[in-house]
Scaffold this motif. Structure first.
Motif, PDB file in Angstrom:
ATOM      1  N   VAL A 167       0.790  -1.195  -0.021  1.00 46.16           N
ATOM      2  CA  VAL A 167      -0.083   0.095  -0.058  1.00 46.16           C
ATOM      3  C   VAL A 167       0.806   1.244  -0.052  1.00 46.16           C
ATOM      4  CG1 VAL A 167      -0.335   0.495   2.555  1.00 46.16           C
ATOM      5  CG2 VAL A 167      -2.088   0.999   0.809  1.00 46.16           C
ATOM      6  N   ALA A 168       2.163   1.267   0.801  1.00 45.45           N
ATOM      7  CA  ALA A 168       3.088   2.592   0.699  1.00 45.45           C
ATOM      8  C   ALA A 168       3.501   2.608  -0.859  1.00 45.45           C
ATOM      9  CB  ALA A 168       4.148   2.212   1.568  1.00 45.45           C
ATOM     10  N   ARG A 169       3.784   1.599  -1.773  1.00 45.15           N
ATOM     11  CA  ARG A 169       3.957   1.546  -3.186  1.00 45.15           C
ATOM     12  C   ARG A 169       2.998   2.106  -4.011  1.00 45.15           C
ATOM     13  NH1 ARG A 169       7.491  -3.327  -4.785  1.00 45.15           N
ATOM     14  NH2 ARG A 169       9.458  -3.090  -3.387  1.00 45.15           N
ATOM     15  N   GLU A 170       1.887   1.618  -3.706  1.00 48.19           N
ATOM     16  CA  GLU A 170       0.592   1.967  -4.439  1.00 48.19           C
ATOM     17  C   GLU A 170      -0.584   2.582  -3.576  1.00 48.19           C
ATOM     18  OE1 GLU A 170      -0.614  -1.053  -7.282  1.00 48.19           O
ATOM     19  OE2 GLU A 170       1.483  -1.784  -7.588  1.00 48.19           O
ATOM     20  N   PRO A 171      -0.365   3.828  -3.131  1.00 47.53           N
ATOM     21  CA  PRO A 171      -1.351   4.284  -2.284  1.00 47.53           C
ATOM     22  C   PRO A 171      -2.600   4.637  -2.814  1.00 47.53           C
ATOM     23  CG  PRO A 171       0.231   5.858  -2.884  1.00 47.53           C
ATOM     24  CD  PRO A 171       0.672   4.657  -3.374  1.00 47.53           C
ATOM     25  N   ASN A 172      -2.980   4.525  -4.057  1.00 46.52           N
ATOM     26  CA  ASN A 172      -4.186   4.705  -4.797  1.00 46.52           C
ATOM     27  C   ASN A 172      -4.897   3.370  -5.144  1.00 46.52           C
ATOM     28  OD1 ASN A 172      -4.373   7.437  -4.395  1.00 46.52           O
ATOM     29  ND2 ASN A 172      -3.039   7.744  -5.935  1.00 46.52           N
ATOM     30  N   ASN A 173      -4.403   2.181  -4.844  1.00 42.16           N
ATOM     31  CA  ASN A 173      -4.733   1.042  -5.235  1.00 42.16           C
ATOM     32  C   ASN A 173      -5.913   0.466  -4.175  1.00 42.16           C
ATOM     33  OD1 ASN A 173      -5.020  -1.889  -5.126  1.00 42.16           O
ATOM     34  ND2 ASN A 173      -3.293  -2.172  -6.645  1.00 42.16           N
ATOM     35  N   ALA A 174      -6.972   0.381  -4.813  1.00 34.47           N
ATOM     36  CA  ALA A 174      -8.254  -0.026  -3.919  1.00 34.47           C
ATOM     37  C   ALA A 174      -7.942  -1.179  -3.070  1.00 34.47           C
ATOM     38  CB  ALA A 174      -9.601   0.037  -4.570  1.00 34.47           C
ATOM     39  N   SER A 175      -7.490  -2.264  -3.814  1.00 34.20           N
ATOM     40  CA  SER A 175      -7.049  -3.627  -3.176  1.00 34.20           C
ATOM     41  C   SER A 175      -6.228  -3.316  -2.140  1.00 34.20           C
ATOM     42  CB  SER A 175      -6.897  -4.627  -4.194  1.00 34.20           C
ATOM     43  OG  SER A 175      -7.928  -4.880  -5.105  1.00 34.20           O
ATOM     44  N   ALA A 176      -5.231  -2.897  -2.360  1.00 35.53           N
ATOM     45  CA  ALA A 176      -4.078  -2.699  -1.449  1.00 35.53           C
ATOM     46  C   ALA A 176      -4.686  -1.748  -0.349  1.00 35.53           C
ATOM     47  CB  ALA A 176      -2.717  -1.764  -2.148  1.00 35.53           C
ATOM     48  N   ASN A 177      -5.546  -0.951  -0.330  1.00 33.82           N
ATOM     49  CA  ASN A 177      -5.875  -0.351   0.696  1.00 33.82           C
ATOM     50  C   ASN A 177      -6.971  -1.187   1.642  1.00 33.82           C
ATOM     51  OD1 ASN A 177      -5.153   2.819   1.044  1.00 33.82           O
ATOM     52  ND2 ASN A 177      -5.362   2.325  -1.244  1.00 33.82           N
ATOM     53  N   ILE A 178      -7.800  -1.934   1.021  1.00 32.49           N
ATOM     54  CA  ILE A 178      -8.590  -2.698   1.723  1.00 32.49           C
ATOM     55  C   ILE A 178      -7.823  -3.754   2.482  1.00 32.49           C
ATOM     56  CG2 ILE A 178     -10.206  -4.732   1.347  1.00 32.49           C
ATOM     57  CD1 ILE A 178     -11.482  -3.082  -1.246  1.00 32.49           C
ATOM     58  N   ASN A 179      -6.872  -4.492   1.917  1.00 33.13           N
ATOM     59  CA  ASN A 179      -6.026  -5.221   2.643  1.00 33.13           C
ATOM     60  C   ASN A 179      -5.383  -4.441   3.766  1.00 33.13           C
ATOM     61  OD1 ASN A 179      -6.477  -7.357   0.926  1.00 33.13           O
ATOM     62  ND2 ASN A 179      -4.881  -6.925  -0.637  1.00 33.13           N
ATOM     63  N   ALA A 180      -4.779  -3.203   3.666  1.00 30.88           N
ATOM     64  CA  ALA A 180      -4.028  -2.460   4.562  1.00 30.88           C
ATOM     65  C   ALA A 180      -5.048  -2.221   5.703  1.00 30.88           C
ATOM     66  CB  ALA A 180      -3.388  -1.367   3.971  1.00 30.88           C
ATOM     67  N   ALA A 181      -6.422  -1.749   5.084  1.00 34.59           N
ATOM     68  CA  ALA A 181      -7.559  -1.448   6.496  1.00 34.59           C
ATOM     69  C   ALA A 181      -7.704  -2.938   7.283  1.00 34.59           C
ATOM     70  CB  ALA A 181      -8.616  -1.060   5.731  1.00 34.59           C
ATOM     71  N   ASN A 182      -7.586  -3.915   6.715  1.00 32.28           N
ATOM     72  CA  ASN A 182      -7.920  -5.198   7.459  1.00 32.28           C
ATOM     73  C   ASN A 182      -6.897  -5.342   8.336  1.00 32.28           C
ATOM     74  OD1 ASN A 182     -10.558  -5.561   6.209  1.00 32.28           O
ATOM     75  ND2 ASN A 182      -9.715  -6.823   4.541  1.00 32.28           N
ATOM     76  N   VAL A 183      -5.477  -5.380   7.813  1.00 32.83           N
ATOM     77  CA  VAL A 183      -4.615  -5.237   8.933  1.00 32.83           C
ATOM     78  C   VAL A 183      -4.693  -4.466   9.946  1.00 32.83           C
ATOM     79  CG1 VAL A 183      -1.943  -4.985   9.009  1.00 32.83           C
ATOM     80  CG2 VAL A 183      -2.853  -6.561   7.035  1.00 32.83           C
ATOM     81  N   ALA A 184      -4.645  -3.140   9.768  1.00 34.36           N
ATOM     82  CA  ALA A 184      -4.780  -2.007  10.708  1.00 34.36           C
ATOM     83  C   ALA A 184      -6.082  -2.256  11.547  1.00 34.36           C
ATOM     84  CB  ALA A 184      -4.997  -0.762  10.016  1.00 34.36           C
ATOM     85  N   MET A 185      -7.198  -2.862  11.400  1.00 28.77           N
ATOM     86  CA  MET A 185      -8.389  -3.151  12.291  1.00 28.77           C
ATOM     87  C   MET A 185      -7.748  -4.265  12.911  1.00 28.77           C
ATOM     88  SD  MET A 185     -11.776  -2.590  10.091  1.00 28.77           S
ATOM     89  CE  MET A 185     -11.396  -3.286   8.568  1.00 28.77           C
ATOM     90  N   ARG A 186      -7.218  -5.261  12.387  1.00 25.34           N
ATOM     91  CA  ARG A 186      -6.936  -6.486  13.187  1.00 25.34           C
ATOM     92  C   ARG A 186      -5.816  -6.188  14.243  1.00 25.34           C
ATOM     93  NH1 ARG A 186      -2.766  -9.436  12.366  1.00 25.34           N
ATOM     94  NH2 ARG A 186      -2.520  -9.191   9.904  1.00 25.34           N
ATOM     95  N   ARG A 187      -5.070  -5.076  13.959  1.00 24.74           N
ATOM     96  CA  ARG A 187      -3.809  -4.757  15.054  1.00 24.74           C
ATOM     97  C   ARG A 187      -4.682  -3.640  16.022  1.00 24.74           C
ATOM     98  NH1 ARG A 187       1.066  -2.580  11.780  1.00 24.74           N
ATOM     99  NH2 ARG A 187       2.368  -4.447  11.806  1.00 24.74           N
ATOM    100  N   GLY A 188      -6.039  -3.209  15.700  1.00 24.57           N
ATOM    101  CA  GLY A 188      -6.660  -2.375  16.510  1.00 24.57           C
ATOM    102  C   GLY A 188      -6.292  -0.810  16.440  1.00 24.57           C
ATOM    103  N   GLU A 189      -5.873  -0.580  14.991  1.00 23.64           N
ATOM    104  CA  GLU A 189      -5.317   0.793  14.642  1.00 23.64           C
ATOM    105  C   GLU A 189      -6.502   1.198  13.740  1.00 23.64           C
ATOM    106  OE1 GLU A 189      -1.628  -0.071  12.678  1.00 23.64           O
ATOM    107  OE2 GLU A 189      -0.798  -0.770  14.529  1.00 23.64           O
ATOM    108  N   LEU A 190      -7.528   1.722  14.497  1.00 28.42           N
ATOM    109  CA  LEU A 190      -8.685   2.169  13.594  1.00 28.42           C
ATOM    110  C   LEU A 190      -8.529   3.506  12.890  1.00 28.42           C
ATOM    111  CD1 LEU A 190     -11.543   1.138  16.078  1.00 28.42           C
ATOM    112  CD2 LEU A 190     -10.593  -0.074  14.314  1.00 28.42           C
TER     113      LEU A 190
END
Length: 151
Positions: free
Chosen positions: A69-92
């Motif tokens: 997601v850092a490489r492709e900040p406008n990639n929708a799939s990368a952002n969904i995946n990163a959001a899921n990682v952040a939520m799992r970590r509690g980083e809302l």
């Protein structure tokens, strides 16, 4: 003055040819090992291969997803995946940032529903789950669970 205008410009110029080989990796285990050690040395496609074969609960998986997601900040799939990682970590707060660039797919709305649940916004979560329940298998189960809980 003639030397300055006719000879020196050609003496100051230099032409170089640079040849290099770009490493390509085909072995998934090798790609995973490199992704863990130095993810910046892999292409985005190779990082995606590594992520798809890694344990999704490992810190290494998280690092690979966040590198993508850092490489492709406008990639929708990368952002969904990163959001899921952040939520799992509690980083809302981070998840919210990623979800803003997650696009309008069913997967993005499902992730937004999970985010809404994490924030206690059950009405919004149920609205989003109803919207995607025919496209995302888990959406119906989660919606039923929320309704059974009276939320």
């Amino acid at each position: 003055e003639r030397m300055l205008t006719e000879f020196y410009p050609t003496l100051r110029s230099a032409e170089n040819d640079i040849e290099y080989d770009v490493a390509t990796y085909k072995d998934v285990d090798e790609i995973i090992a490199i992704a863990i050690a130095t993810p910046s040395s892999l292409t985005t496609d190779e990082l995606n291969i590594a992520a798809s074969a890694m344990d999704q609960n490992s810190p290494s998986f998280d690092n690979v997803i966040l590198t993508i997601v850092a490489r492709e900040p406008n990639n929708a799939s990368a952002n969904i995946n990163a959001a899921n990682v952040a939520m799992r970590r509690g980083e809302l707060k981070h998840a919210e940032k990623y979800l803003l660039r997650a696009g309008n797919s069913a997967e993005a709305d499902y992730a937004r529903a999970i985010y809404a649940i994490a924030n206690g916004n059950y009405g919004e979560a149920k609205r989003l789950l109803r919207h995607v329940e025919k496209k995302i298998a888990h959406a119906s189960k989660l919606l039923n669970k929320l309704e059974r809980m009276g939320l």
